[in-house]
Design a protein around this motif. Structure first.
Motif, PDB file in Angstrom:
ATOM      1  N   HIS A  29      30.584  68.763  35.238  1.00  0.00           N
ATOM      2  CA  HIS A  29      31.190  70.048  34.894  1.00  0.00           C
ATOM      3  C   HIS A  29      32.432  70.247  35.740  1.00  0.00           C
ATOM      4  N   ARG A  30      33.451  70.844  35.151  1.00  0.00           N
ATOM      5  CA  ARG A  30      34.677  71.094  35.889  1.00  0.00           C
ATOM      6  C   ARG A  30      34.432  71.986  37.108  1.00  0.00           C
ATOM      7  N   PRO A  63      33.352  67.384  21.983  1.00  0.00           N
ATOM      8  CA  PRO A  63      32.211  66.869  22.751  1.00  0.00           C
ATOM      9  C   PRO A  63      32.305  67.094  24.257  1.00  0.00           C
ATOM     10  N   LEU A  74      28.030  64.813  39.900  1.00  0.00           N
ATOM     11  CA  LEU A  74      27.787  64.998  38.466  1.00  0.00           C
ATOM     12  C   LEU A  74      26.316  65.351  38.256  1.00  0.00           C
ATOM     13  N   ARG A 105      22.270  77.245  34.575  1.00  0.00           N
ATOM     14  CA  ARG A 105      21.788  77.398  33.198  1.00  0.00           C
ATOM     15  C   ARG A 105      20.878  76.237  32.831  1.00  0.00           C
ATOM     16  N   LEU A 162      27.866  59.906  30.320  1.00  0.00           N
ATOM     17  CA  LEU A 162      26.541  60.507  30.148  1.00  0.00           C
ATOM     18  C   LEU A 162      26.751  61.924  29.660  1.00  0.00           C
ATOM     19  N   MET A 163      26.453  62.178  28.403  1.00  0.00           N
ATOM     20  CA  MET A 163      26.685  63.505  27.859  1.00  0.00           C
ATOM     21  C   MET A 163      25.674  64.481  28.458  1.00  0.00           C
ATOM     22  N   GLY A 164      26.123  65.710  28.698  1.00  0.00           N
ATOM     23  CA  GLY A 164      25.248  66.694  29.345  1.00  0.00           C
ATOM     24  C   GLY A 164      25.281  66.577  30.855  1.00  0.00           C
ATOM     25  N   PHE A 165      26.168  65.720  31.358  1.00  0.00           N
ATOM     26  CA  PHE A 165      26.339  65.575  32.819  1.00  0.00           C
ATOM     27  C   PHE A 165      27.767  65.921  33.207  1.00  0.00           C
ATOM     28  N   TYR A 181      27.006  56.701  42.162  1.00  0.00           N
ATOM     29  CA  TYR A 181      28.187  57.115  41.380  1.00  0.00           C
ATOM     30  C   TYR A 181      28.094  58.607  41.050  1.00  0.00           C
ATOM     31  N   ALA A 227      28.204  54.177  31.841  1.00  0.00           N
ATOM     32  CA  ALA A 227      28.910  55.436  32.144  1.00  0.00           C
ATOM     33  C   ALA A 227      29.818  55.286  33.361  1.00  0.00           C
ATOM     34  N   ASN A 243      24.251  69.581  32.985  1.00  0.00           N
ATOM     35  CA  ASN A 243      24.811  70.891  32.646  1.00  0.00           C
ATOM     36  C   ASN A 243      23.972  71.548  31.553  1.00  0.00           C
TER      37      ASN A 243
HETATM   38  N1  CMC Z   1      29.581  60.504  32.851  1.00  0.00           N
HETATM   39  C1  CMC Z   1      30.222  59.593  33.632  1.00  0.00           C
HETATM   40  N2  CMC Z   1      31.269  59.869  34.406  1.00  0.00           N
HETATM   41  C2  CMC Z   1      31.710  61.125  34.411  1.00  0.00           C
HETATM   42  C3  CMC Z   1      31.105  62.141  33.649  1.00  0.00           C
HETATM   43  C4  CMC Z   1      29.996  61.789  32.847  1.00  0.00           C
HETATM   44  N3  CMC Z   1      29.387  62.710  32.089  1.00  0.00           N
HETATM   45  N4  CMC Z   1      31.759  63.300  33.832  1.00  0.00           N
HETATM   46  C5  CMC Z   1      32.746  63.033  34.703  1.00  0.00           C
HETATM   47  N5  CMC Z   1      32.727  61.730  35.046  1.00  0.00           N
HETATM   48  C6  CMC Z   1      33.599  61.061  36.013  1.00  0.00           C
HETATM   49  C7  CMC Z   1      34.959  60.794  35.393  1.00  0.00           C
HETATM   50  O1  CMC Z   1      35.001  59.510  34.810  1.00  0.00           O
HETATM   51  C8  CMC Z   1      35.877  60.922  36.588  1.00  0.00           C
HETATM   52  O2  CMC Z   1      35.798  59.731  37.321  1.00  0.00           O
HETATM   53  P1  CMC Z   1      37.102  59.204  38.111  1.00  0.00           P
HETATM   54  O3  CMC Z   1      37.382  60.249  39.155  1.00  0.00           O
HETATM   55  O4  CMC Z   1      36.647  57.909  38.686  1.00  0.00           O
HETATM   56  O5  CMC Z   1      38.187  59.087  37.110  1.00  0.00           O
HETATM   57  C9  CMC Z   1      35.225  62.011  37.432  1.00  0.00           C
HETATM   58  O6  CMC Z   1      33.829  61.984  37.076  1.00  0.00           O
HETATM   59  C10 CMC Z   1      35.780  63.410  37.162  1.00  0.00           C
HETATM   60  O7  CMC Z   1      35.715  63.625  35.759  1.00  0.00           O
HETATM   61  P2  CMC Z   1      36.797  64.434  34.945  1.00  0.00           P
HETATM   62  O8  CMC Z   1      36.749  64.050  33.518  1.00  0.00           O
HETATM   63  O9  CMC Z   1      38.124  64.349  35.641  1.00  0.00           O
HETATM   64  O10 CMC Z   1      36.236  65.903  35.159  1.00  0.00           O
HETATM   65  P3  CMC Z   1      36.589  67.151  34.294  1.00  0.00           P
HETATM   66  O11 CMC Z   1      36.337  68.313  35.163  1.00  0.00           O
HETATM   67  O12 CMC Z   1      37.941  67.005  33.711  1.00  0.00           O
HETATM   68  O13 CMC Z   1      35.543  67.110  33.076  1.00  0.00           O
HETATM   69  C11 CMC Z   1      33.594  67.377  31.810  1.00  0.00           C
HETATM   70  C12 CMC Z   1      34.393  67.846  33.017  1.00  0.00           C
HETATM   71  C13 CMC Z   1      32.454  68.335  31.549  1.00  0.00           C
HETATM   72  C14 CMC Z   1      34.494  67.387  30.551  1.00  0.00           C
HETATM   73  C15 CMC Z   1      33.067  65.946  32.076  1.00  0.00           C
HETATM   74  O14 CMC Z   1      32.182  65.976  33.177  1.00  0.00           O
HETATM   75  C16 CMC Z   1      32.372  65.340  30.864  1.00  0.00           C
HETATM   76  O15 CMC Z   1      33.038  64.770  30.009  1.00  0.00           O
HETATM   77  N6  CMC Z   1      31.019  65.484  30.736  1.00  0.00           N
HETATM   78  C17 CMC Z   1      30.309  65.032  29.581  1.00  0.00           C
HETATM   79  C18 CMC Z   1      30.458  66.053  28.462  1.00  0.00           C
HETATM   80  C19 CMC Z   1      29.634  67.299  28.716  1.00  0.00           C
HETATM   81  O16 CMC Z   1      28.461  67.230  29.066  1.00  0.00           O
HETATM   82  N7  CMC Z   1      30.252  68.475  28.450  1.00  0.00           N
HETATM   83  C20 CMC Z   1      29.582  69.757  28.577  1.00  0.00           C
HETATM   84  C21 CMC Z   1      30.175  70.617  29.641  1.00  0.00           C
HETATM   85  S1  CMC Z   1      29.111  72.000  30.046  1.00  0.00           S
HETATM   86  C22 CMC Z   1      29.081  72.997  28.664  1.00  0.00           C
HETATM   87  C23 CMC Z   1      30.353  73.679  28.418  1.00  0.00           C
HETATM   88  O17 CMC Z   1      30.725  74.545  29.225  1.00  0.00           O
HETATM   89  O18 CMC Z   1      30.979  73.370  27.423  1.00  0.00           O
END
Ligand code: CMC
Length: 460
Positions: A321-322, A278, A373, A330, A316-319, A367, A307, A376
Motif C-alpha cells: 500500500h502506498r 488492478p 509489504l 481494514r 502479489l495482489m492484495g499486498f 523481500y 513477485a 491490504n
Molecule cells: N508484490 C511485489 N512487490 C511489490 C508489491 C507487491 N504487491 N507492491 C509493491 N511492491 C514492490 C515494488 O516492486 C517496489 O519495489 P522496488 O522498490 O524494488 O521497485 C516497491 O515494492 C514499492 O512499490 P511501488 O509500486 O513503488 O509502491 P506504490 O506505493 O506505488 O504502490 C500499490 C502501491 C498498492 C499499487 C502496490 O503495492 C501494488 O501494486 N500492490 C498490488 C495491488 C494491490 O493490492 N492494490 C490494492 C491497494 S489497497 C486497496 C485500495 O486502496 O485500492
C-alpha cells in the motif's frame, strides 16, 4: 540544487514556522510556510512557490504531496491506524451500520436516533432508477464487465439530474449526495442481473441498505426472498470497510473532476473508472484470480519468488500500500470477518487456507519485510464476497458501492473549502523545443512493416 532547511516545528495549522529553500544555482533563499494538521505529518506549503520564485516541484504519483486539506479521514500508515472523523475503523465496523458511517462521513458526527431515522428514510426515497436510465443497460453486451456498466450508467445519471442541479446550493448538494448513495446498490445489482439476463428486482423499503442490496442481487422473481441476517451484516461490514480512504486515486480523481464545477454524478463515474484498475479497487478481483492461478500451497514459494523478480511484472495482489507500511487495519477486520462468514455458512474454502498460508510466507519473507509489504483490504475481501455468492466480476462493484459515500463526502468538502481552485498540475517537459513545421513531401518515408509498436515505444 535546492537546499531545504526546516525552521521550528509548527504545532498547529499555522504558517509561523516554516522552511527556507536555497537555490544553490543562484544562491537565493526563499521562506516557505509550514503547516501541520491536527494529526499527521508536517507539510511545506508550496502554494506560493511558483508565483514567487518560478520554481515548480516534481512528485510523480504524489507520494509527497498533500493536494488539499480535509477533516474526513486520517491514516497513520506506520502505525496502521485509520480514523473516520476521529473514530477507529474497527470500532465502526463492529458497532455501526453502513448508513451510520455514511452519515458520519458526510456530516462529521455520528447521528442521533432521530437523525439516523431521517437519513435512512431519505436514502430509501431515492433508491429507484428512472425507467429511461434502466434502458441504458440494454445497450451493453450481456458479457460486459459490470464495472464498465457502472461507469456508463452512473455517468448517465448526470444526464437525468443536470439542468436542475446547482452545486452552489447546499440543499442540492445534499440531494445529490443522498441520491447517489441510494442508487448505487440498485445500479450495481442491475449490472449483475443484466449479465444473467434476469429481471430487475425493485428496491424494497422494508429492508436496510445492505439487505436491499442482497435482495436485489440474489432474489428470484418467482420466489419469496428471505434475508439471511448474517449475510446482510457481512455485506454491511464490507461496505463500512470500503467507505473512505483519504486521498486515494479514485477520490483524488473525483476531486479533480469536481474541481472544475462538473456534475457530481459524472465525477463519481470518473471515480469508478479510476477504482477499476488492478492497482486500486480492481485488486480484489485480481486476488481471487491469483489464488486460482497459484492453485495449491506447494506453489506458493514459486509465486512469492516471481513477485520479487524485477523482470517479471507479477505482483502479489492484495499486498502493499502506498500509505500503510504496516498491517492495513481494514485487512485485520476483513480477515476476522472472513473466518466468521465461512464458519456461519459452513463453507470450507481452500482459497482461504491458501490465502492464510500465502500471507504467512510473505510476511516472513525478507523481500516483503524489507519493503514493508503487508496484506491490504483487498486480500481477504474477495474470499468473503465469493462465500456470499458474488461472482468475481462484481467484487470491484461492491467496492464502488461502499466508496461512493467517500467520494461524495470529499466532493462536498472540496466545494465549501475556501482554498479550493480548479486542479491543474504542471509537468516536467522533456519533449522537443520549438521547431519549424515540416511539410509532408519533406518528411522522407517509413518502412510500413515497422508498424505501430515503434510509435508506442516498442514492447514493454
Ligand atoms: N508484490 C511485489 N512487490 C511489490 C508489491 C507487491 N504487491 N507492491 C509493491 N511492491 C514492490 C515494488 O516492486 C517496489 O519495489 P522496488 O522498490 O524494488 O521497485 C516497491 O515494492 C514499492 O512499490 P511501488 O509500486 O513503488 O509502491 P506504490 O506505493 O506505488 O504502490 C500499490 C502501491 C498498492 C499499487 C502496490 O503495492 C501494488 O501494486 N500492490 C498490488 C495491488 C494491490 O493490492 N492494490 C490494492 C491497494 S489497497 C486497496 C485500495 O486502496 O485500492
Amino acid at each position: 540544487m535546492l537546499v531545504i532547511e526546516a525552521q521550528n516545528m509548527a504545532k498547529s495549522d499555522s504558517n509561523e514556522d516554516g522552511f527556507t529553500i536555497t537555490d544553490n544555482k543562484t544562491g537565493k533563499s526563499y521562506d516557505l510556510p509550514s503547516r501541520t494538521g491536527r494529526m499527521g505529518n508536517r507539510l511545506i506549503d508550496i502554494s506560493k512557490l511558483y508565483p514567487q520564485t518560478g520554481i515548480l516541484t516534481y512528485d510523480p504519483g504524489f507520494s509527497s504531496t498533500a493536494a488539499c486539506k480535509s477533516s474526513i479521514t486520517h491514516i497513520d500508515g506506520n502505525k496502521g491506524v485509520l480514523l473516520h472523523r476521529g473514530y477507529a475503523i474497527d470500532e465502526l465496523a463492529m458497532n455501526s451500520d453502513y448508513m451510520e458511517v455514511c452519515y458520519l462521513l458526510l456530516y462529521g458526527e455520528l447521528p442521533t436516533p432521530e437523525q439516523k431515522e431521517d437519513f435512512d428514510n431519505d436514502i430509501k426515497n431515492h433508491t429507484l432508477l428512472h425507467e429511461q436510465l434502466i434502458r441504458f443497460y440494454s445497450g451493453f453486451m450481456r458479457s460486459a464487465h459490470p464495472m464498465a456498466v457502472m461507469v456508463g450508467v452512473v455517468g448517465a445519471l448526470s444526464a437525468f439530474y443536470h439542468d436542475q442541479m446547482d452545486i452552489t446550493d447546499i440543499d442540492e448538494r445534499r440531494l445529490a449526495a443522498h441520491r447517489i448513495i441510494a442508487k448505487m446498490p440498485t445500479i450495481g445489482a442491475y449490472a449483475y442481473k443484466y449479465s444473467l439476463g434476469m429481471a430487475f428486482p425493485m428496491p424494497r423499503n422494508q429492508y436496510t441498505y445492505s439487505e436491499n442490496l442482497l435482495q436485489m442481487m440474489f432474489s428470484n422473481p418467482a420466489e419469496d426472498y428471505e434475508i439471511n441476517p448474517v449475510l446482510a451484516r457481512a455485506i454491511d461490514r464490507l461496505l463500512i470497510l470500503h467507505a473512505d480512504h483519504e486521498q486515494n486515486a479514485s477520490t483524488s480523481t473525483v476531486r479533480l473532476a469536481g474541481s472544475s464545477g462538473a456534475n457530481p454524478y459524472a465525477c463519481v463515474a470518473s471515480g469508478i473508472a479510476s477504482l477499476w484498475g488492478p492497482a486500486h479497487g480492481g485488486a480484489n478481483e485480481a486476488v481471487l484470480k491469483m489464488l486460482g492461478e497459484i492453485g495449491s500451497v506447494k506453489n506458493i514459494q514459486k509465486y512469492v519468488k516471481k513477485a520479487q523478480d524485477p523482470d517479471d511484472p507479477f505482483r502479489l495482489m492484495g499486498f502493499g500500500h502506498r500509505v500503510y507500511k504496516s498491517y492495513d487495519p481494514r485487512a485485520t477486520v476483513m480477515r476476522e470477518s472472513c473466518h466468521e462468514v465461512l464458519q456461519v455458512l459452513g463453507i470450507k474454502d481452500p482459497k482461504l487456507e491458501l490465502a492464510m498460508e500465502l500471507e504467512q510466507i510473505a510476511l516472513n519473507d525478507p523481500y516483503f519485510v524489507d519493503k514493508k509489504l503487508y496484506p491490504n483490504v483487498d486480500f481477504y475481501s474477495g474470499i468473503i464476497m465469493s462465500a456470499l455468492g458474488f461472482p468475481t466480476s462484481m467484487f470491484t462493484v461492491m467496492f464502488a458501492i461502499g466508496r461512493t459515500v467517500g467520494w461524495i463526502s470529499h466532493w462536498k468538502e472540496m466545494l465549501v473549502d475556501d482554498e479550493h481552485r480548479i486542479g491543474r498540475p504542471r509537468q516536467l517537459y522533456l519533449g522537443e523545443e520549438k521547431r519549424p513545421y515540416v511539410p509532408m513531401d519533406k518528411r522522407g518515408h517509413t518502412d510500413k512493416k515497422t508498424g505501430w509498436s515503434w510509435l508506442w515505444g516498442g514492447k514493454r
